[in-house]
Design a protein around this motif. Structure first.
Motif, short mmCIF file in Angstrom:
data_model
loop_
_atom_site.label_atom_id
_atom_site.label_comp_id
_atom_site.label_asym_id
_atom_site.label_seq_id
_atom_site.Cartn_x
_atom_site.Cartn_y
_atom_site.Cartn_z
N UNK A 92 0.92 -1.35 0.02
CA UNK A 92 -0.18 -0.07 0.09
C UNK A 92 0.94 1.14 -0.01
N UNK A 93 2.15 1.00 0.34
CA UNK A 93 3.08 2.27 0.06
C UNK A 93 3.53 2.45 -1.60
N UNK A 94 3.22 1.41 -1.93
CA UNK A 94 3.42 1.58 -3.46
C UNK A 94 4.59 1.60 -4.06
N UNK A 95 5.83 1.04 -3.19
CA UNK A 95 7.18 1.03 -3.77
C UNK A 95 7.05 -0.04 -5.09
N UNK A 96 8.42 0.11 -5.78
CA UNK A 96 8.38 -1.05 -6.81
C UNK A 96 8.58 -2.54 -6.19
N UNK A 97 8.39 -3.30 -7.16
CA UNK A 97 8.59 -4.84 -6.53
C UNK A 97 10.06 -5.38 -5.95
N UNK A 107 15.81 -7.28 -8.53
CA UNK A 107 15.68 -6.49 -9.68
C UNK A 107 14.44 -6.73 -10.23
N UNK A 108 13.58 -6.01 -10.62
CA UNK A 108 12.35 -5.68 -11.30
C UNK A 108 12.48 -5.69 -12.76
N UNK A 109 11.54 -6.75 -13.42
CA UNK A 109 11.43 -6.87 -14.66
C UNK A 109 10.05 -6.66 -15.28
N UNK A 110 9.89 -5.90 -16.56
CA UNK A 110 8.52 -5.43 -16.76
C UNK A 110 8.16 -6.28 -18.24
N UNK A 111 7.27 -6.53 -18.22
CA UNK A 111 6.41 -7.24 -19.47
C UNK A 111 5.09 -6.89 -19.71
N UNK A 112 4.79 -6.74 -21.18
CA UNK A 112 3.54 -6.04 -21.35
C UNK A 112 2.44 -7.38 -21.62
#
Length: 815
Positions: free
Chosen positions: A519-524, A607-612
């Motif tokens: 709920x603090x909304x940091x990155x994963x 590390x955070x990865x992003x996918x669509x």
């Protein structure tokens, strides 16, 4: 082995036989009137030297004269005598001889005395052998039977008559089959035939022996046999010894049953399984039928109430009889014990009870006359009820029945049943206590896991949670679905290393921390970093508070955030298996994201990865228990998982079922060594008409433009009633961004069940809600926003921050 018949033929012959004994004839005056050559050999006197002389003067030492007078008196009374007397040899030696004296009547009415004599040692040996033979047939407790070559009885001793019930003299010419049932008689005859054919003795062969005159009596005998031959080797028959070893057989059988009970009872910490093991050991070794009934609270792991007439639950039934269901209540049946029944007495007194009165024994079935009648039809005649008592607590009872064809229970059977019951009761109580603790742990675990996942506009979600077997204890696997601002959704799956209450409690703390962080909304990756620090602190705290507690050694976790507006999914994992993505076209593959170290190890960053993700994509998160790595290779399991996820299905619940059937098919609860958590989400995308975005200049006109945009869009959406409040909220947020952040400003409205307003800027400064004083000219903006919105908050991005608010809207139908 020596031939018994030949050994017997070589034993001393009758010393008084005609060709082997010394013969002497005396007249009434004790004068010698006859003297044989054997007498000369035995005593050294020639016939011409002794004939006509007085025997006492010639053959008796003066010191033995009193004995001779006594022998003479006995001969006169009985017309004969037998015994050992000392006699003088010609060389003066005293020689002890055995004598048999008989009176012989002459024609002139005179009597003569015929004396047969032999060395005393030979006589004593012969008499011993004769009386041993007499003892074998008259007094021996071991049965002795002599058979002719055709296996008919020649002679039996008195011990055999105790088996047959027929006088000894009436056995001659009969066969074994006249006294024993067919199979047992055949076994005896086969043994005798082998001995007759081979000459090899049979020693200590134990076999059942059912008598025709008493077929219900259990009888076991130990038999030995040897072949009889005469001096020339001719087969005369076979002799058999028979000893009743029933008690020894029963004792050995009881010891075997006791050993079996020790190996088979209490193999698991399952109350029902232990009850079944007890019943299976008791039948048929001890009883024809057995039932185990437990007080109602015991299977649930609770402390049983010690009532006088409690209700019991049938936990196990075992029977060697056909149509058992007609007689005995089935497993799972709740039974109220009637007062006065044998079972009630046993429970009330806490001791075993014998029962031979079938009316009392079957009082248990008073409410079911058909079962009572069926029990009488099978010949139930003996009941033994033994309470299951452990640590002073009565847990239930076992009822043991014997029916037609078996003898009633006896004291040794009771001792054995008590030993069974004691072992089983302790195992059942251990299982009960474990069940109690396991239920508490499961309750804790389930309370820490989410219940039904609510509907969310970002994704359709289904899940599975399959606990491991009870022996391994509760695990620390968990999953979660967390709604985030902007209609985003967080999907979480994790696994705490270890098992038991500590693992479940650690899981609960991590899940709570995850909610707070989300709920603090940091990155994963930032979420996982904070969790990594938390696991370190938990391990340190646990070590300080309880050195004996199992250490918190780490956890794995996968955290994903999906945005239905941008269709972007951000993921990070800490030593956890990667998720599987299935495209709308049905192609499944693993998501390639950095593994990261498990939580609690520290060191490498996450590390955070992003996918669509296209609309309708399926994202599957799971714990390693699903891969069942003990059963197959990991790559094979992944391939099977992708195949199950891509299989056609109508709903995500069906997809979860397909995954379970494919990867866990045949896995019983008792074999599962690890928990399984599965979370499957099918993505949704918000329609373009539900979202409006504007870029605003960073100057004083930004707030006015924002109000104008909002008013126009809300009118388009038919939300004119929300315009005033929304314009006020947007004006305050945009003004703060212009004053304190600088740089570009973005305004976004999202219409769903709520109206969401988002204002983004390039600053990372966190806004603070404060209460302004009455003399302050400003400082009331965020306070006003908080009052006008249902929820509000701030989330941070790599480019800055976003302040968002949510306002409830009346139901508007489908968007």
């Amino acid at each position: 082995m020596d031939n018994p018949a030949k050994t017997f033929s070589e034993s001393p012959e009758d010393p008084f036989s005609v060709h082997g004994a010394a013969s002497v004839v005396l007249d009434d005056d004790a004068s010698v009137v006859g003297w044989s050559a054997r007498a000369e050999t035995l005593l050294g006197h020639r016939a011409e030297d002794v004939l006509g002389r007085q025997a006492p003067e010639l053959l008796v030492h003066p010191a033995d004269m009193g004995l001779v007078l006594d022998v003479t008196a006995a001969c006169l009374r009985e017309d004969g005598w037998f015994g050992v007397v000392p006699v003088l040899h010609r060389d003066g030696r005293r020689v002890e001889v055995g004598c048999r004296v008989r009176a012989v009547a002459r024609e002139d009415e005179r009597r003569e005395w015929y004396v047969v004599a032999a060395p005393a040692t030979e006589v004593v040996q012969w008499e011993t052998d004769r009386w041993v033979l007499d003892g074998l047939f008259r007094r021996s407790p071991i049965g002795l039977a002599v058979f002719a070559p055709d296996l008919t009885f020649l002679r039996v001793n008195r011990a055999i008559t105790k088996f047959s019930g027929v006088p000894a003299e009436k056995h001659q010419g009969l066969r074994t089959a006249d006294f024993l049932f067919g199979p047992d008689a055949e076994a005896v005859d086969d043994q005798l035939r082998r001995v007759l054919a081979t000459g090899r003795s049979s020693i200590f062969s134990e076999q059942p022996c059912r008598l025709r005159r008493d077929p219900q009596r259990e009888l076991y005998v130990e038999v030995s046999a040897f072949r009889m031959e005469d001096t020339y080797g001719h087969v005369l028959g076979v002799t058999q010894t028979v000893e009743d070893v029933t008690e020894r057989h029963r004792a050995r059988r009881r010891l075997a049953l006791l050993s079996e009970a020790g190996a088979r009872i209490g193999t698991t910490l399952d109350v029902g399984r232990t009850a079944r093991e007890l019943a299976e050991v008791a039948v048929p070794g001890l009883a024809d039928s057995a039932s185990v009934d437990l007080l109602e609270a015991v299977p649930q792991g609770e402390e049983p109430a010690q009532d006088a007439f409690p209700a019991v639950c049938r936990a196990a039934v075992q029977s060697a009889l056909p149509d058992t269901e007609r007689i005995m209540y089935p497993v799972g049946r709740t039974i109220r014990i009637p007062p006065g029944s044998t079972q009630a007495r046993s429970l009330a007194e806490g001791r075993p009870v014998f029962e031979s009165d079938m009316d009392r024994a079957l009082a248990w079935l008073d409410e079911d006359p058909a079962r009572a009648r069926a029990a009488r039809e099978v010949g139930a005649h003996s009941l033994m009820v033994v309470p299951l008592v452990a640590r002073g607590l009565v847990l239930g009872l076992i009822s043991l029945w014997r029916t037609r064809g078996r003898e009633p229970f006896e004291a040794d059977d009771l001792t054995l049943a008590e030993e069974f019951a004691a072992r089983a009761a302790l195992s059942i109580d251990n299982a009960r206590r474990y069940t109690q603790q396991h239920q508490a742990a499961l309750t804790l675990q389930h309370s820490l896991l989410p219940g039904n996942v609510p509907w969310h506009p970002a994704a359709e979600v289904a899940h599975r949670y399959l606990p491991a077997n009870t022996a391994t204890g509760v695990g620390g696997d968990w999953f979660d679905v967390i709604p985030l601002s902007g209609l985003r959704i967080a999907l979480v799956v994790g696994d705490v290393v270890g098992r038991g209450l500590h693992a479940a409690a650690t899981m609960g703390r991590l899940r709570t921390a995850m909610h707070t962080l989300a709920h603090l909304d940091p990155t994963p990756d930032e979420v996982l970093s904070h969790l990594d620090d938390l696991v370190d602190r938990l391990a340190s705290e646990q070590l300080e508070t309880d050195e004996n507690a199992p250490p918190v050694v780490g956890a794995t976790c996968l955290y994903a955030v999906y945005d239905p507006v941008s269709r972007r999914c951000s993921l990070a994992r800490a030593g956890h298996p990667p998720p599987v993505v299935v495209t709308p076209e049905g192609r499944g593959s693993l998501v390639n994201i950095p593994a990261g170290p498990p939580l609690g190890l520290g060191g490498l960053p996450f590390e955070t990865a992003e996918i669509e993700l296209a609309e309708g994509s399926t994202l599957a998160l799971y714990t390693d228990g699903l891969l069942c790595t003990r059963c197959r290779d990991v790559d094979d399991s992944i391939a099977m998982l992708c195949g199950a996820l891509t299989a056609p299905s109508g709903s995500l619940e069906e997809t979860c079922g397909a995954v379970e059937d494919t990867l866990l098919k045949g896995r019983r609860a008792t074999e599962a060594a690890d928990d399984v958590a599965l979370l499957v989400a099918r993505t949704r995308v918000l329609a373009p008409e539900q979202v409006a975005t504007w870029d605003l200049p960073p100057d004083a006109t930004a707030a006015g433009q924002a109000r104008s945009f909002v008013e126009s869009k809300l009118a388009e959406w038919g939300l004119e009633e929300a315009a005033f409040v929304t314009e006020l909220i947007v004006s305050e947020l945009v003004t703060n961004a212009y004053r304190y952040a600088g740089g570009p400003i973005t305004l976004r409205l999202i219409r769903d069940s709520h109206l969401i307003c988002e204002v983004s800027d390039a600053s990372s400064t966190s806004p603070h809600l404060r209460r302004a004083r009455t003399t302050d000219e400003g400082g009331r903006g965020l306070f006003l926003v908080a009052q006008l919105s249902e929820r509000w908050g701030t989330r941070y991005t790599r480019e800055g921050k976003t302040i968002w608010t949510e306002q409830p809207l009346p139901l508007q139908g489908d968007f």
